[in-house]
Design a protein around this motif. Sequence first.
Motif: not given
Length: 383
Positions: A196-197, A222-224, A244-245, A264-265
Amino acid sequence: MTRKTVRIAMNGVTGRMGYRQHLVRSILALREQGGLDLGDGTVLWPEPILVGRREHALRAMAEQHGLEHVSTDLDAVLADETVDIYFDSQVTSAREEALKKAIAAGKHIYTEKPTATGLAGALDLARLADEAGIKHGVVQDKLFLPGLLKLKRLIDGGFFGRILSVRGEFGYWVFEGDWQDAQRPSWNYRAEDGGGIVVDMFPHWEYVLHELFGRVKSVQALTATHIPQRWDENGKPYDATADDAAYGVFELEGGAIAQINSSWAVRVNRDELVEFQVDGTEGSAVAGLRNCRVQHRSATPKPVWNPDIPATEVFRDQWQEVPDNAEFDNGFKAQWELFLRHVYADAPYHWDLLAGARGVQLAELGLASSAEGRRIDVPEISL
């Protein structure tokens, strides 16, 4: 000159970061320069012991670099009284247990971050290390990057006046692994394996913000998981269960607000893979890994919003490059040198396991903030 051999158990050096930055660019680089001169007639000579699970990979690495010592038995290495320091750059999920073993064996500790998978574990490590009377440090490499060292020089010189805000952009496109190999290992995208980032990058942002601008008082994140399926090192598809964000807003002690996007996107449209823009009442700066540009209040242009005509100014050209004014060594090597001086010459050093725990805390609260949809205060921690 007296040469003192320092035996360092290096666990996890078959990984990209452990190998390139810690073994090759730090420990082997110290050997190439003849060791570390403490300035009192003593030169430290680091002797690495390569530790890991894949003996063939360790032996191939040792042969490549002319090293003698490899082991797949961590317990036996830690039981060796001639081993002075334990270094850990394993996957996050394996780190806490190994560090506890090393502390119990009385070894000095130097470790990658995050130090544990949760705040309770990170604080427990710090307490155990203090009780054992050992010296301990956590890698906080971005503080030693040329771009951030220039930024700190500006802060220390009062360039910004009152700092108002910090805006950070980090990341790049990590290929999914189907038609091009991924640049990062697959475990990074599985929460069950410690991926996880937020877990990876929020500890970095904590020490950068804390050291340069002020303690983080609150976090709203806020994660995604933008890419839900990826392909592993064997070409097999798997579900990405980790974020990843992450898009974070941090309130800092002193009143400044920081916003940092980590992904990472994302495809890079900036000069470096990470950049921080700092705006203050007297001037602004944009710092990356190596470079730093500034615009002083007295040289700030006066743009006027007019969407009906093309832009008449090249805004990037209105900034001035900050000169090096110094030689910058590899950041990982610079911190290794400081830690070795701390252990063997009792030099000051404050990037310890408690500092590492602050990073774990921010990651934990960042994930909670995203899950709960609210801003969360970040309390000060102590032992």
